[in-house]
Scaffold this motif. Structure first.
Motif, short mmCIF file in Angstrom:
data_model
loop_
_atom_site.label_atom_id
_atom_site.label_comp_id
_atom_site.label_asym_id
_atom_site.label_seq_id
_atom_site.Cartn_x
_atom_site.Cartn_y
_atom_site.Cartn_z
N LEU A 184 0.77 -1.15 0.00
CA LEU A 184 0.01 -0.09 0.07
C LEU A 184 0.70 1.47 0.11
CD1 LEU A 184 -2.91 -1.04 2.53
CD2 LEU A 184 -2.50 -1.43 0.11
N SER A 185 2.27 1.09 0.48
CA SER A 185 3.05 2.18 0.24
C SER A 185 3.63 2.48 -1.16
CB SER A 185 4.33 2.08 1.26
OG SER A 185 5.16 3.13 1.04
N LEU A 186 3.81 1.41 -1.64
CA LEU A 186 4.43 1.16 -3.13
C LEU A 186 3.47 1.62 -4.17
CD1 LEU A 186 6.85 -1.88 -3.04
CD2 LEU A 186 7.38 0.56 -3.43
N ALA A 187 2.08 1.23 -3.95
CA ALA A 187 1.28 1.39 -5.08
C ALA A 187 0.99 2.78 -5.34
CB ALA A 187 -0.30 0.74 -4.47
N PRO A 188 0.66 3.80 -4.64
CA PRO A 188 0.64 4.98 -5.18
C PRO A 188 2.09 5.47 -5.81
CG PRO A 188 0.05 4.70 -2.92
CD PRO A 188 0.66 3.81 -2.90
N LYS A 189 3.21 5.18 -5.27
CA LYS A 189 4.31 5.73 -6.09
C LYS A 189 4.57 5.08 -7.27
CE LYS A 189 6.31 5.87 -1.10
NZ LYS A 189 7.31 5.23 -0.17
N LEU A 190 4.17 4.05 -7.34
CA LEU A 190 4.22 3.39 -8.75
C LEU A 190 3.38 3.81 -9.64
CD1 LEU A 190 4.78 -0.41 -7.82
CD2 LEU A 190 6.60 0.74 -8.84
N TYR A 191 2.19 4.15 -9.28
CA TYR A 191 1.22 5.02 -10.10
C TYR A 191 1.73 6.16 -10.47
CZ TYR A 191 -3.27 7.31 -11.23
OH TYR A 191 -4.44 7.86 -12.02
N HIS A 192 2.31 7.02 -9.61
CA HIS A 192 2.98 8.19 -10.16
C HIS A 192 3.96 8.13 -11.15
CE1 HIS A 192 1.48 11.56 -7.28
NE2 HIS A 192 0.89 10.67 -6.86
N LEU A 193 4.88 7.06 -10.79
CA LEU A 193 5.90 6.76 -11.84
C LEU A 193 5.42 6.23 -13.16
CD1 LEU A 193 8.69 3.88 -10.88
CD2 LEU A 193 7.48 3.78 -13.18
N VAL A 194 4.57 5.56 -13.33
CA VAL A 194 3.75 5.10 -14.45
C VAL A 194 3.28 6.47 -15.53
CG1 VAL A 194 1.97 3.99 -15.61
CG2 VAL A 194 3.37 2.75 -13.86
N VAL A 195 2.59 7.31 -14.57
CA VAL A 195 1.71 8.30 -15.31
C VAL A 195 2.77 9.42 -15.63
CG1 VAL A 195 0.01 10.16 -14.91
CG2 VAL A 195 -0.48 7.76 -13.92
N ALA A 196 3.49 9.73 -14.72
CA ALA A 196 4.53 10.96 -14.82
C ALA A 196 5.62 10.66 -15.85
CB ALA A 196 5.14 11.35 -13.66
N LEU A 197 6.24 9.58 -15.85
CA LEU A 197 7.32 9.28 -16.80
C LEU A 197 6.53 8.97 -18.31
CD1 LEU A 197 9.62 6.87 -14.72
CD2 LEU A 197 10.04 9.39 -15.32
N ASP A 198 5.30 8.48 -18.42
CA ASP A 198 4.81 8.33 -19.50
C ASP A 198 4.49 9.62 -20.24
OD1 ASP A 198 3.17 6.70 -21.78
OD2 ASP A 198 1.77 7.84 -20.86
N HIS A 199 3.92 10.56 -19.43
CA HIS A 199 3.82 11.96 -20.03
C HIS A 199 4.93 12.89 -20.18
CE1 HIS A 199 1.13 15.60 -20.32
NE2 HIS A 199 2.21 16.01 -19.80
N PHE A 200 5.74 12.94 -19.48
CA PHE A 200 6.87 13.76 -19.48
C PHE A 200 8.19 13.36 -20.18
CE2 PHE A 200 4.91 15.58 -15.58
CZ PHE A 200 4.65 16.75 -16.06
N LYS A 201 8.33 11.86 -20.25
CA LYS A 201 9.42 11.35 -20.99
C LYS A 201 9.25 10.17 -21.86
CE LYS A 201 12.97 12.30 -17.39
NZ LYS A 201 13.82 13.08 -18.13
N LYS A 202 7.90 9.77 -22.07
CA LYS A 202 7.49 8.83 -22.95
C LYS A 202 8.11 7.54 -22.63
CE LYS A 202 5.04 11.93 -24.79
NZ LYS A 202 3.56 11.86 -24.76
N TRP A 203 8.26 7.29 -21.35
CA TRP A 203 9.22 6.36 -20.69
C TRP A 203 8.13 5.18 -19.98
CZ3 TRP A 203 10.30 3.48 -16.24
CH2 TRP A 203 11.54 2.82 -16.26
N SER A 204 8.51 4.15 -20.19
CA SER A 204 7.76 2.97 -19.32
C SER A 204 8.41 2.00 -18.77
CB SER A 204 6.64 2.34 -20.47
OG SER A 204 7.21 1.69 -21.31
N ILE A 205 7.94 1.30 -18.02
CA ILE A 205 8.51 -0.09 -17.14
C ILE A 205 9.02 -1.07 -18.24
CG2 ILE A 205 8.55 -1.95 -15.32
CD1 ILE A 205 6.34 -0.21 -13.95
N PRO A 206 10.27 -1.29 -18.40
CA PRO A 206 10.80 -2.28 -19.28
C PRO A 206 9.77 -3.59 -19.25
CG PRO A 206 12.67 -1.48 -18.26
CD PRO A 206 11.44 -0.82 -17.51
N GLU A 207 9.61 -4.19 -20.47
CA GLU A 207 8.62 -5.42 -20.49
C GLU A 207 9.24 -6.52 -19.91
OE1 GLU A 207 5.49 -5.55 -21.70
OE2 GLU A 207 5.46 -3.53 -21.73
N SER A 208 10.55 -6.55 -20.00
CA SER A 208 11.54 -7.49 -19.44
C SER A 208 10.81 -7.70 -18.04
CB SER A 208 12.65 -7.60 -19.61
OG SER A 208 13.22 -6.26 -19.17
#
Length: 245
Positions: A184-208
């Motif tokens: 429950l601590s990691l979930a919001p942080k991972l959400y920010h990671l996914v949303v913000a990096l996609d928007h600002f850097k067009k980056w996503s977690i490696p499929e591997s």
């Protein structure tokens, strides 16, 4: 006449047993007596919408997972109401009211909630409590980086890879089959990671990193997460000043 008296006695006994069970239930579940008050960040530019603070969402997730009734106060951090500053002079969120005292710091709040409302247990085994603890800091460094060669991307991938290896051995959640406080601590942080990096850097977690992808999918699909997440546009609005600084 005797039969009527006996029936009445049985009826009164049943009523007494029912009332006793209700009282026991209330005492066993203090959350049924009064909703906890929690003050969290309102969305940037939308003070009547839930904001993007991952630490506020962590506490809200805990309340939802434990099914603790609560009342939310949305706080516009650019225009904090006086009542909020009166009870919380530092002006930080989240804060939760326990009795007559408003308590800050998500770590402290979650600890108190676990103590006061032990069921269902969200205790993380001590050996797993620090799993993923460096991901958020690595994410922020990479998000704010202006230099593609400064190593911040590699540092984030390394932290996510470590999480992937852990989940491969112990998953699907950090401590196994059951969600716990660390998730429950990691979930919001991972959400920010996914949303913000996609928007600002067009980056996503490696499929591997298949185990991380499955973990994110599980967390984001939980009812508690759906009810407590900020809209993507508010996450983006919250990070924009830091990215563009």
């Amino acid at each position: 006449m005797i039969v009527k008296i006996q029936c009445l006695a049985i009826f009164l006994l049943l009523v007494s047993l029912f009332l006793s069970s209700v009282v026991h239930c209330i005492r066993s579940h203090p959350s049924s007596q009064m909703a906890l008050e929690i003050a969290v960040k309102a969305a940037v530019g939308a003070p009547h919408a839930l904001g993007d603070c991952p630490f506020s969402q962590r506490v809200l997730l805990t309340l939802e997972e434990k099914k603790i009734p609560h009342k939310i106060h949305l706080i516009d951090l650019s225009n904090k109401p006086q009542w909020f500053l009166d009870v919380n002079p530092e002006g930080k969120v989240p804060v939760v009211k326990f009795g007559d005292k408003w308590v800050a710091d998500s770590d402290v709040i979650v600890g108190i909630l676990e103590e006061k409302y032990p069921e269902p247990s969200l205790v993380t085994p001590p050996e797993f409590a620090s799993v993923g603890s460096k991901i958020f800091g690595s994410f922020v460094s990479f998000l704010k980086s202006k230099d593609a060669n400064d190593g911040t991307e590699q540092a984030l991938v390394a932290e996510l890879s470590a999480l992937d290896e852990h989940l491969k051995a112990h998953g699907p959640y950090v401590a196994g089959e059951r969600v716990t406080a660390v998730d429950l601590s990691l979930a919001p942080k991972l959400y920010h990671l996914v949303v913000a990096l996609d928007h600002f850097k067009k980056w996503s977690i490696p499929e591997s990193l298949a185990h991380v992808h499955n973990y994110v999918k599980l967390l984001f699909a939980r009812e508690s997460f759906e009810k407590t997440k900020a809209a993507k546009e508010y996450v983006i609005a919250g990070w924009a000043p830091k990215v563009n600084a």
